[in-house]
Motif scaffolding. Structure first.
Motif, mmCIF file in Angstrom:
data_model
loop_
_atom_site.group_PDB
_atom_site.id
_atom_site.type_symbol
_atom_site.label_atom_id
_atom_site.label_comp_id
_atom_site.label_asym_id
_atom_site.label_seq_id
_atom_site.Cartn_x
_atom_site.Cartn_y
_atom_site.Cartn_z
ATOM 1 N N MET A 119 -27.637 -10.477 -38.503
ATOM 2 C CA MET A 119 -28.392 -9.938 -39.941
ATOM 3 C C MET A 119 -27.863 -8.461 -39.878
ATOM 4 S SD MET A 119 -30.836 -11.086 -42.251
ATOM 5 C CE MET A 119 -31.948 -12.030 -41.217
ATOM 6 N N ASP A 120 -27.073 -8.127 -41.145
ATOM 7 C CA ASP A 120 -26.580 -6.849 -41.221
ATOM 8 C C ASP A 120 -27.310 -6.185 -42.068
ATOM 9 O OD1 ASP A 120 -25.046 -4.668 -42.215
ATOM 10 O OD2 ASP A 120 -23.255 -5.453 -41.492
ATOM 11 N N TYR A 121 -28.073 -5.200 -41.806
ATOM 12 C CA TYR A 121 -29.165 -4.691 -42.644
ATOM 13 C C TYR A 121 -29.516 -3.186 -42.099
ATOM 14 C CZ TYR A 121 -33.092 -5.448 -39.479
ATOM 15 O OH TYR A 121 -33.945 -5.607 -38.566
ATOM 16 N N GLY A 122 -29.933 -2.346 -43.046
ATOM 17 C CA GLY A 122 -30.208 -1.115 -42.825
ATOM 18 C C GLY A 122 -29.044 -0.114 -43.428
ATOM 19 N N GLY A 123 -27.878 -0.203 -42.866
ATOM 20 C CA GLY A 123 -26.678 0.413 -43.278
ATOM 21 C C GLY A 123 -26.936 1.968 -43.720
ATOM 22 N N PRO A 124 -27.653 2.730 -42.746
ATOM 23 C CA PRO A 124 -27.732 4.063 -43.082
ATOM 24 C C PRO A 124 -26.538 4.875 -42.947
ATOM 25 C CG PRO A 124 -28.732 3.827 -40.910
ATOM 26 C CD PRO A 124 -28.245 2.384 -41.630
ATOM 27 N N ASN A 125 -26.330 6.143 -43.468
ATOM 28 C CA ASN A 125 -25.142 6.833 -43.163
ATOM 29 C C ASN A 125 -25.282 8.121 -42.387
ATOM 30 O OD1 ASN A 125 -23.358 4.883 -44.907
ATOM 31 N ND2 ASN A 125 -24.765 6.048 -46.472
ATOM 32 N N VAL A 126 -24.280 8.388 -41.499
ATOM 33 C CA VAL A 126 -24.622 9.442 -40.542
ATOM 34 C C VAL A 126 -24.470 10.899 -41.494
ATOM 35 C CG1 VAL A 126 -23.050 11.012 -38.997
ATOM 36 C CG2 VAL A 126 -23.296 8.622 -38.520
ATOM 37 N N ILE A 159 -27.783 -2.453 -37.389
ATOM 38 C CA ILE A 159 -27.901 -1.458 -38.530
ATOM 39 C C ILE A 159 -26.563 -1.330 -39.083
ATOM 40 C CG2 ILE A 159 -27.691 0.177 -36.747
ATOM 41 C CD1 ILE A 159 -29.915 1.860 -38.190
ATOM 42 N N HIS A 160 -25.575 -1.472 -38.749
ATOM 43 C CA HIS A 160 -24.207 -1.081 -39.162
ATOM 44 C C HIS A 160 -24.285 0.326 -39.769
ATOM 45 C CE1 HIS A 160 -20.175 -2.620 -39.727
ATOM 46 N NE2 HIS A 160 -20.024 -1.938 -41.393
ATOM 47 N N LEU A 161 -24.306 1.129 -38.858
ATOM 48 C CA LEU A 161 -24.301 2.608 -39.440
ATOM 49 C C LEU A 161 -22.826 3.056 -39.997
ATOM 50 C CD1 LEU A 161 -26.157 4.524 -38.350
ATOM 51 C CD2 LEU A 161 -24.855 5.138 -36.538
ATOM 52 N N LEU A 324 -10.866 1.932 -44.645
ATOM 53 C CA LEU A 324 -11.890 2.417 -45.622
ATOM 54 C C LEU A 324 -12.835 1.359 -45.324
ATOM 55 C CD1 LEU A 324 -9.813 2.660 -48.819
ATOM 56 C CD2 LEU A 324 -10.569 4.434 -47.259
ATOM 57 N N TYR A 325 -13.964 1.396 -46.151
ATOM 58 C CA TYR A 325 -15.464 0.589 -46.124
ATOM 59 C C TYR A 325 -15.032 -0.882 -45.784
ATOM 60 C CZ TYR A 325 -20.212 -0.807 -47.559
ATOM 61 O OH TYR A 325 -21.422 -1.190 -47.755
ATOM 62 N N GLY A 326 -14.059 -1.394 -46.733
ATOM 63 C CA GLY A 326 -13.547 -2.772 -46.475
ATOM 64 C C GLY A 326 -13.072 -3.350 -45.310
ATOM 65 N N THR A 328 -13.378 -1.716 -42.512
ATOM 66 C CA THR A 328 -14.218 -1.762 -41.213
ATOM 67 C C THR A 328 -15.141 -2.911 -41.315
ATOM 68 O OG1 THR A 328 -15.725 -0.291 -42.362
ATOM 69 C CG2 THR A 328 -14.242 0.936 -40.866
ATOM 70 N N ASP A 329 -15.474 -3.357 -42.335
ATOM 71 C CA ASP A 329 -16.382 -4.590 -42.628
ATOM 72 C C ASP A 329 -15.757 -5.881 -42.083
ATOM 73 O OD1 ASP A 329 -19.185 -4.574 -43.061
ATOM 74 O OD2 ASP A 329 -18.626 -3.772 -45.226
ATOM 75 N N LEU A 330 -14.213 -5.877 -42.567
ATOM 76 C CA LEU A 330 -13.633 -7.015 -41.974
ATOM 77 C C LEU A 330 -13.373 -7.241 -40.665
ATOM 78 C CD1 LEU A 330 -11.971 -9.326 -43.482
ATOM 79 C CD2 LEU A 330 -9.876 -7.879 -43.396
ATOM 80 N N ARG A 352 -25.563 -4.261 -56.170
ATOM 81 C CA ARG A 352 -24.527 -3.436 -56.767
ATOM 82 C C ARG A 352 -23.126 -3.459 -55.907
ATOM 83 N NH1 ARG A 352 -27.643 1.569 -58.574
ATOM 84 N NH2 ARG A 352 -28.488 1.256 -56.410
ATOM 85 N N GLN A 353 -23.324 -3.979 -54.383
ATOM 86 C CA GLN A 353 -22.217 -4.194 -53.711
ATOM 87 C C GLN A 353 -21.506 -5.238 -53.574
ATOM 88 O OE1 GLN A 353 -21.926 -2.126 -50.101
ATOM 89 N NE2 GLN A 353 -23.565 -0.297 -50.425
ATOM 90 N N SER A 354 -21.624 -6.141 -54.649
ATOM 91 C CA SER A 354 -21.211 -7.548 -54.527
ATOM 92 C C SER A 354 -19.960 -7.704 -54.570
ATOM 93 C CB SER A 354 -21.967 -8.377 -55.649
ATOM 94 O OG SER A 354 -21.608 -8.032 -57.051
HETATM 95 N N1 ARG Z 1 -23.633 2.345 -45.391
HETATM 96 C C1 ARG Z 1 -23.696 1.477 -46.495
HETATM 97 C C2 ARG Z 1 -24.320 2.117 -47.816
HETATM 98 O O1 ARG Z 1 -24.972 3.216 -47.664
HETATM 99 C C3 ARG Z 1 -24.099 0.423 -46.368
HETATM 100 C C4 ARG Z 1 -23.522 -0.650 -45.413
HETATM 101 C C5 ARG Z 1 -23.935 -2.161 -45.598
HETATM 102 N N2 ARG Z 1 -23.418 -3.151 -44.404
HETATM 103 C C6 ARG Z 1 -22.039 -3.571 -44.329
HETATM 104 N N3 ARG Z 1 -21.703 -4.135 -43.600
HETATM 105 N N4 ARG Z 1 -21.339 -3.040 -45.298
HETATM 106 O O2 ARG Z 1 -23.835 1.834 -48.758
#
Ligand code: ARG
Length: 587
Positions: A119-126, A159-161, A324-326, A328-330, A352-354
């Protein structure tokens, strides 16, 4: 309870269909649309008649005649074109209540095919404080994690920071401006770097918005930050060391914020942890000839012929060589596959990230990394302000979570003080109750809205002690506790008796837990569990208003009622705990 009441009834009606020479599958039973007429109904005769080319009403009558002989059913009748209405005998229902009471999970659903999940949730940013958007991910993700664990799944919460994107280079360069003499920027420095961070959490919270504004306004500064990002990712020692401090300092603050929310993660991994997987990923993509050049970047094309809207390619490596974001997710999928080998990966992230997830999932599928059917984006709607637009600060930024939590806290203290002060509670207890009421209000308001919809943040409504709110559910649970306390003890093997309609309805509500939990799990929708909690609390209220409990003169009946109250209390607490809601001892 291994089989829910509704599944048992479906089996029973299915057998009747089979006896009539039809498929048992037509016996599917549901809760009645007309509770004034019956408790349950089966609509299968219509489809069965169509298939068998018979008259639905005649066929319904045939099945009903078979069912009438069953001891479990007090009443079987036919309605409309061939709906079969069913009402259970009180004796049978009482037996169901005894079973739920005897189950230490009070009927919680057990998944017949438990899975291993991430479960990938949280996703806060440093360096960025949590904002309202992160709240939903945290609350929904935490409750889905608890829900699926209760069903028997093996869930790892991550958390996937956000610790690897362009904002890292922006921060590095802004710190360099402000403290140019730090050894992290001296390329000839050969360590060791200081163990103490040169910046605090407060520094980061101040520096980050400045850094990001400067980069937006000034192309040169932006280019510099981009180069710093790619140098960081390439492993420049000073940048890595300073970045480590950013991450550590941020994590300390985040741990506190999530702890306040009652949210915990098994893994505190970040985008950066996927970095070692980038090289093997690129290698595989090259070998498969999937990577294409596009305007200096390296991309994976994921568009499909039948796409209704355009899906742009996933950028693996940007023009300046950073990931980039994509990407690192891959790469994170590769990491998870190797370290956890999950059946499913669920992402609880803003709806909105669909498109982002569509790109990542398709890329993963295309390269044979992890099939897209086993990757799910569980999107959620926004928390809106009174204007029904996403909640923002006056400056137009997403509202910091602190602001929202402080509002809720103040509101809860007011509400609790107004109703409880002068009633013999110590100030510590009042503070504890207020904290729990505030959290329950916030979480229940969030979770009781279907995950995918937006909702308006309405403090007064959420904090109300009446209606479908968290505080109402706390109140109902605490009331049950006080009834039981007054009784002193409950005899577990006293048989349940059903005398009043309110008792019947309470047992039916208790039996609704299993299917509600199953549906909430299958659809990944916590609001279904919220609906159940509310229905149960209301049924208890009616029971409490209509049935004597502690002062019932008949001993057997009093024991039965106490047992129903105790079972309701246990189930309600279990549901609330699964939603992440703590109940005070009294209020
Ligand atoms: N850090 C991202 C944001 O604040 C959310 C990350 C969600 N998880 C993921 N695997 N992309 O938008």
């Amino acid at each position: 309870m291994t089989v829910s009441l509704i599944d048992r009834l479906s089996g029973l009606v299915g057998n009747a269909f089979a006896e009539a020479g039809l498929d048992a599958g037509f016996g599917k039973v549901q809760v009645s649309d007309r509770p004034d007429l019956a408790q349950f109904q089966c609509n299968g005769a219509l489809a069965a008649a169509k298939q068998a080319k018979q008259n639905p009403r005649a066929l319904g009558e045939q099945v009903a005649a078979i069912l009438e002989k069953r001891d479990e059913l007090a009443d079987v009748s036919l309605a409309g074109p061939g709906f079969i209405n069913l009402t259970l005998t009180d004796a049978y229902l009482a037996g169901i209540a005894d079973e739920i009471a005897g189950d230490d999970r009070t009927g919680a659903w057990v998944s017949p095919a438990p899975k291993t999940l991430v479960m990938d949730y949280g996703g806060p940013n440093v360096a960025k404080p949590l904002h309202v958007g992160h709240l939903r991910s945290a609350i929904i993700g935490e409750s889905l994690k608890r829900l699926m664990r209760l069903a028997g799944d093996d869930v790892t919460g991550d958390i996937h920071l956000g610790d690897w994107g362009k904002q890292m280079g922006q921060l590095l360069m802004q710190v360099k401006r402000e403290m140019p003499d730090l050894p992290y920027f001296d390329e000839s420095f050969d360590g060791p770097y200081p163990a103490q961070s040169p910046v605090t959490l407060e520094d980061l919270a101040r520096i980050y918005p400045v850094a990001s504004a400067v980069c937006k306004a000034d192309k040169e500064r932006n280019d510099e930050a981009r180069r710093a990002t790619s140098d960081l990712q390439a492993g420049r020692p000073g940048y890595r060391a300073l970045w480590q401090h950013f991450v550590r300092v941020s994590q300390e603050g985040l741990r506190r914020e999530y702890a306040d929310l009652g949210v915990t993660f098994d893994l505190w991994k970040g985008e950066a942890d996927a970095h070692p997987f980038i090289a093997p990923l690129i290698e595989q993509l090259e070998a498969q000839d999937i990577l294409e050049e596009s305007e200096g970047a390296r991309v994976i094309r994921v568009a499909r012929e039948d796409d209704k809207k355009e899906i742009p390619p996933l950028i693996m490596i940007s023009q300046d060589g950073s990931v980039l974001y994509g990407s690192t997710d891959l790469a994170t999928i590769m990491d998870r596959k190797q370290s956890l080998d999950p059946d499913l990966i669920l992402y609880v992230v803003d709806a909105r990230q669909s498109q982002h997830f569509e790109q990542v999932f398709r890329a993963s599928d295309k390269m044979g990394l992890f099939p897209e059917e086993r990757l799910e984006h569980l999107g959620f709607g926004t928390i809106n302000g009174p204007d029904n637009k996403p909640y923002k600060t006056r400056e137009g930024d997403a509202l910091p979570l602190r602001v929202l939590l402080d509002q809720m806290k103040a509101g809860a203290i007011d509400r609790v003080t107004a109703s409880l002060s002068g009633k013999g509670y110590s100030s510590e207890e009042l503070a504890d109750i207020s904290a729990k009421v505030g959290m329950a209000a916030l979480k229940f308001a969030d979770l009781s809205n279907p995950r995918t919809t937006n909702y308006i943040f309405d403090l007064d409504k959420f904090l109300s002690f009446e209606g479908k709110t968290g505080p109402y559910l706390l109140y109902a649970t605490v009331r049950i506790k006080s009834v039981l306390e007054k009784a002193g003890s409950v005899i577990d093997d006293a048989p349940v008796m059903i005398v009043e309609a309110a008792e019947r309805d309470l047992v039916l509500a208790l039996a609704g837990f299993t299917p509600a939990m199953q549906a909430a799990c299958d659809k990944r929708m916590p609001h279904i569990l919220c609906d159940h909690a509310y229905t149960l609390a209301q049924a208890f209220s009616k029971f409490y208003a209509n049935c004597r409990i502690n002062d019932e003169a008949d001993d057997g009946l009093r024991q039965s009622r106490l047992k129903l109250a105790a079972t309701t209390g246990r189930q309600l607490e279990l549901v609330l705990a699964t939603l992440g809601i703590d109940v005070p001892e009294r209020m």
